[in-house]
Scaffold this motif. Structure first.
Motif, mmCIF file in Angstrom:
data_model
loop_
_atom_site.group_PDB
_atom_site.id
_atom_site.type_symbol
_atom_site.label_atom_id
_atom_site.label_comp_id
_atom_site.label_asym_id
_atom_site.label_seq_id
_atom_site.Cartn_x
_atom_site.Cartn_y
_atom_site.Cartn_z
ATOM 1 N N GLU A 66 0.554 -7.689 -4.258
ATOM 2 C CA GLU A 66 0.092 -7.426 -2.896
ATOM 3 C C GLU A 66 1.309 -7.058 -2.057
ATOM 4 O OE1 GLU A 66 -2.042 -9.835 0.679
ATOM 5 O OE2 GLU A 66 -2.768 -10.204 -1.355
ATOM 6 N N THR A 67 1.250 -5.897 -1.398
ATOM 7 C CA THR A 67 2.369 -5.417 -0.608
ATOM 8 C C THR A 67 2.348 -6.058 0.780
ATOM 9 O OG1 THR A 67 1.167 -3.547 0.344
ATOM 10 C CG2 THR A 67 2.215 -3.194 -1.810
ATOM 11 N N PRO A 68 3.450 -5.949 1.513
ATOM 12 C CA PRO A 68 3.469 -6.508 2.866
ATOM 13 C C PRO A 68 2.403 -5.890 3.782
ATOM 14 C CG PRO A 68 5.697 -6.046 2.156
ATOM 15 C CD PRO A 68 4.773 -5.480 1.112
ATOM 16 N N SER A 69 1.988 -4.667 3.499
ATOM 17 C CA SER A 69 0.957 -4.022 4.320
ATOM 18 C C SER A 69 -0.457 -4.412 3.890
ATOM 19 C CB SER A 69 1.111 -2.501 4.265
ATOM 20 O OG SER A 69 0.881 -2.035 2.955
ATOM 21 N N GLY A 70 -0.570 -5.224 2.827
ATOM 22 C CA GLY A 70 -1.881 -5.692 2.382
ATOM 23 C C GLY A 70 -2.507 -4.876 1.267
ATOM 24 N N GLN A 71 -1.831 -3.817 0.817
ATOM 25 C CA GLN A 71 -2.363 -3.037 -0.305
ATOM 26 C C GLN A 71 -2.216 -3.842 -1.581
ATOM 27 O OE1 GLN A 71 -0.075 0.587 -0.095
ATOM 28 N NE2 GLN A 71 -1.798 1.643 0.852
ATOM 29 N N ARG A 72 -3.171 -3.645 -2.496
ATOM 30 C CA ARG A 72 -3.134 -4.362 -3.773
ATOM 31 C C ARG A 72 -2.982 -3.354 -4.902
ATOM 32 N NH1 ARG A 72 -7.165 -9.084 -4.233
ATOM 33 N NH2 ARG A 72 -5.785 -10.579 -3.288
ATOM 34 N N VAL A 73 -2.083 -3.649 -5.820
ATOM 35 C CA VAL A 73 -1.820 -2.790 -6.970
ATOM 36 C C VAL A 73 -2.008 -3.636 -8.220
ATOM 37 C CG1 VAL A 73 -0.133 -1.302 -8.103
ATOM 38 C CG2 VAL A 73 -0.112 -1.513 -5.615
ATOM 39 N N THR A 74 -2.836 -3.151 -9.145
ATOM 40 C CA THR A 74 -3.072 -3.900 -10.376
ATOM 41 C C THR A 74 -2.106 -3.443 -11.467
ATOM 42 O OG1 THR A 74 -4.679 -2.325 -11.248
ATOM 43 C CG2 THR A 74 -5.521 -4.085 -9.825
ATOM 44 N N ALA A 75 -2.022 -4.230 -12.512
ATOM 45 C CA ALA A 75 -1.168 -3.880 -13.649
ATOM 46 C C ALA A 75 -1.640 -2.565 -14.268
ATOM 47 C CB ALA A 75 -1.173 -4.999 -14.679
ATOM 48 N N GLY A 76 -2.953 -2.362 -14.331
ATOM 49 C CA GLY A 76 -3.492 -1.115 -14.883
ATOM 50 C C GLY A 76 -3.084 0.101 -14.074
ATOM 51 N N GLN A 77 -3.072 -0.032 -12.758
ATOM 52 C CA GLN A 77 -2.655 1.091 -11.910
ATOM 53 C C GLN A 77 -1.186 1.431 -12.129
ATOM 54 O OE1 GLN A 77 -3.957 -0.782 -8.261
ATOM 55 N NE2 GLN A 77 -5.499 0.815 -7.948
ATOM 56 N N ILE A 78 -0.367 0.414 -12.305
ATOM 57 C CA ILE A 78 1.051 0.661 -12.568
ATOM 58 C C ILE A 78 1.225 1.350 -13.914
ATOM 59 C CG2 ILE A 78 3.274 -0.468 -13.024
ATOM 60 C CD1 ILE A 78 2.445 -2.536 -10.887
#
Length: 106
Positions: A66-78
């Protein structure tokens, strides 16, 4: 951040939970009521809570960043990023070739 919030975020809700990670009842009670905890314990609890001192504002846990701006990134997206970059490059190349052909035949 208050120590009691850090304890809760790290999953330490009671003296029994504290003892499971090696923290004494006395230390847990003192941290909870006096808001005082030594640095090694603060670092350990921060890591358990998914925070890292080199990445302030980010939270990592359960396969999500979870980024400071509230965006969420999953392992699959990476994992998909290299493929998405290649796809974007190829699409841009195809569009550029089409534009070049139109210019050449105009």
């Amino acid at each position: 951040m208050e120590i009691k919030d850090l304890l809760r975020e790290a999953g330490i809700y009671s003296p029994k939970h504290a003892e499971q990670i090696g923290m004494s009842r006395h230390l847990y009670t003192k941290a909870l009521h006096e808001n005082i905890l030594r640095e090694p314990w603060q670092e350990l609890l921060s890591l358990r809570a998914g925070r890292h001192p080199d990445w302030p504002g980010f939270k990592i846990g359960r396969g999500i960043i979870e980024t400071p701006s509230g965006q969420r990134v999953t392992a699959g997206q990476i994992d998909q990023m290299p493929w998405l970059e290649k796809l974007a490059y190829e699409r841009g190349r195809e569009e550029a070739e089409g534009a070049q052909l139109r210019l050449a035949w105009s």
